[in-house]
Design an enzyme around this catalytic site. Sequence first.
Site, short mmCIF file in Angstrom:
data_model
loop_
_atom_site.label_atom_id
_atom_site.label_comp_id
_atom_site.label_asym_id
_atom_site.label_seq_id
_atom_site.Cartn_x
_atom_site.Cartn_y
_atom_site.Cartn_z
N LEU A 61 -13.56 16.41 35.51
CA LEU A 61 -14.36 15.27 35.11
C LEU A 61 -13.68 14.68 33.88
O LEU A 61 -13.53 15.37 32.87
CB LEU A 61 -15.80 15.71 34.79
CG LEU A 61 -16.88 14.62 34.80
CD1 LEU A 61 -16.99 13.98 36.18
CD2 LEU A 61 -18.23 15.20 34.41
N ASP A 62 -13.24 13.44 33.99
CA ASP A 62 -12.46 12.83 32.91
C ASP A 62 -13.23 12.86 31.59
O ASP A 62 -14.46 12.80 31.57
CB ASP A 62 -12.13 11.38 33.26
CG ASP A 62 -11.21 11.28 34.45
OD1 ASP A 62 -11.22 10.23 35.11
OD2 ASP A 62 -10.48 12.25 34.73
N LYS A 63 -12.49 12.89 30.50
CA LYS A 63 -13.10 12.93 29.16
C LYS A 63 -14.12 11.82 28.93
O LYS A 63 -15.21 12.08 28.42
CB LYS A 63 -12.00 12.89 28.10
CG LYS A 63 -12.52 12.90 26.66
CD LYS A 63 -11.37 12.86 25.66
CE LYS A 63 -11.91 12.85 24.21
NZ LYS A 63 -10.81 12.82 23.22
N THR A 65 -15.92 10.20 31.04
CA THR A 65 -16.98 10.18 32.05
C THR A 65 -18.09 11.16 31.68
O THR A 65 -17.82 12.28 31.26
CB THR A 65 -16.42 10.54 33.44
OG1 THR A 65 -15.33 9.66 33.75
CG2 THR A 65 -17.49 10.41 34.52
N HIS A 170 -8.34 9.84 38.31
CA HIS A 170 -8.80 8.49 37.95
C HIS A 170 -9.05 7.64 39.19
O HIS A 170 -8.90 6.41 39.15
CB HIS A 170 -7.79 7.78 37.04
CG HIS A 170 -7.65 8.39 35.70
ND1 HIS A 170 -6.90 7.81 34.70
CD2 HIS A 170 -8.14 9.55 35.16
CE1 HIS A 170 -6.93 8.58 33.62
NE2 HIS A 170 -7.68 9.65 33.88
#
Length: 639
Positions: A61-63, A65, A170
């Site tokens: 999970l992207d930073k 998000t 992404h």
Amino acid sequence: MEDNNTRETLEVLYQDEFLIAVNKPSGLLVHKSPIDRHETRFALQIVRDQIGQYVYPIHRLDKPTSGVLLFALNQETAQAFSKMFEDGSVAKTYVAITRGHTPENGFIDHPLSQMLDTKEQKLAGITKEAQDAQTHFERFASVTLPYEVDRYPTTRYSLVKLNPKTGRKHQLRRHMKHISHHIVGDTKHGRGEHNKFFREHFEINRLLLHALEINFFHPILQKELTIKAPFDNDFQRLFNEFCWGELEKMPNPKYNLPKGFIVILAMLTAITPLAIDVYLPSFTQIATQFYTSIDQIEITLSLYLLGFALGQLLGGPLSDRYGRKIFIFMGLGIYIIFSLLISFASSVEELWVFRFFQAIGGGMAVINTSAIVRDVYHGKEGAKIFSIISMIMMIAPMLAPVIGVGILYFFHWEYIFLFLSIYASMLLYFISKLPETSPKIKTKNLFSNYLIIVQNNKARLLIFANGFGFSGLFIFITKASFIYMEYFKLETFYFSLFFSLNVASLMLFSRLNIKLLERYSPMQLFFRGMILQLSTALLLWLFATDIVLLFVVVGFMVYIGSLGFVFGNSMSILLEHFEKMSATAVALNGVLGFIISAFVGFLASYFHDGTLQPIFFLMMCTSLVSLSILSVIRKIQKR
């Protein structure tokens, strides 16, 4: 050694002996990464310290998000779930706010080249082939804002549900860029002008992408699970700003609320109806002492409302900037001093001046009540609390005329204002028990937030709708003495009795509003309350010529009672737009509302002809204006 009470924790959404799911905030890395070598906070470390055991990451999970993040509690579970994520057995749902109006739905099938994680890989010339990537999207809502962000006079945004069918790095951000509907707040794949607009206009500086839901079949417990993560304050504010539905939030646990918290706020709010209603029975006595007419004493009502509005206007931004409690204390201090001075007034002009400054102190203190409620409660929960406070507060106007009559029976009218100073002094002790809830926002111009609120079309309309709806009550308060004591020739005892019946009706309707909030939205109840108010005023006006006392008493009970659908709901709807400037919003609402009420009160006195027709007609007009404005708001929401 780190104190357990100050250690950072994350909201746990689900936990069993194999898994734990948390709600990751935006800006938090899942684990150490070369993407950000200087970062010291990681979700993995926080959760491990929080539950006291090792955890294993399952998915990425992207930073920037926010949303659902899963960890396994042992290596075997981690391996099993990692495989499930890889083969598509886990259904993921995201929500994003994107630039432009997207199609209602669509499917993006666009291969994505693999992104390199480190500079070393890029410098080494490492290349990776593009991989298949698919995303399904569906537009939930859209909005058009009257601001020129790019090259167009308006700017448009969409609320979009995203379901990735593959798990490329992404992927959602790059796919939305591919179809020219960039996710707002995306500094790598988005549009800078839109990110800047949200940063400057809404004070939001984050990627507006939220992992809302994960659905999978638990391979060990052999059951299907759906785990959802609630939206944070940034999303909630935008949902309300764009009229995308009402999200609710329970009381904020970071505040240590004292016992009787709601009662204390109601007592603080009650200084206004006490200051207005407790001296109504003394109008004749005051007028006699100062050798003037009752109309000259009635002016003190309008002066109080104007002073109260000014106190709110000054106190609102100061409260948002420096704190709630300090200006409650300051306002009560001013209120106490001028209440005492009123009791020593030697002319009607001195009475006017002291009354005006008494009101400024009252406004500066009371402005914080609604702001504190908004700091702690949100959505329908906030509407319920506002209704409860209104219901408790209504005890004050119910008892006020009785208290006034009792004081006049034993003492002179000056002792009424001595009573008000004692009541306010007692409040100082209880206010000291309240927590400080102000966001203490840092603004270059202390009063610039008023412009932000005024520029919000829905907020502006709500303030006027509330102001005209409330002004009908002030018509009644202004002319109650005339209606009951002069027109119907009643004694002060019956005046107090019938006045109290209206307050009891308002309490009953407020209680009903709390119950109906379980089924209806605050806006629906606000609208229906104004329909009831208008209908009652129309009937009173139609039968005004030969009207009997019973009809007037019942009519006023329904008319005033309908405001139980107005007070709490209108305030809750308005303040959902302004989390960090709630006192300023309440101040503007109070200023315009009381100015409208003061003007309407002046009209009631100006067109006074010794009959009831002008009074009922004016009540009908104010209700009609409020209902018309609400109709416009409802049309805007349906667009």
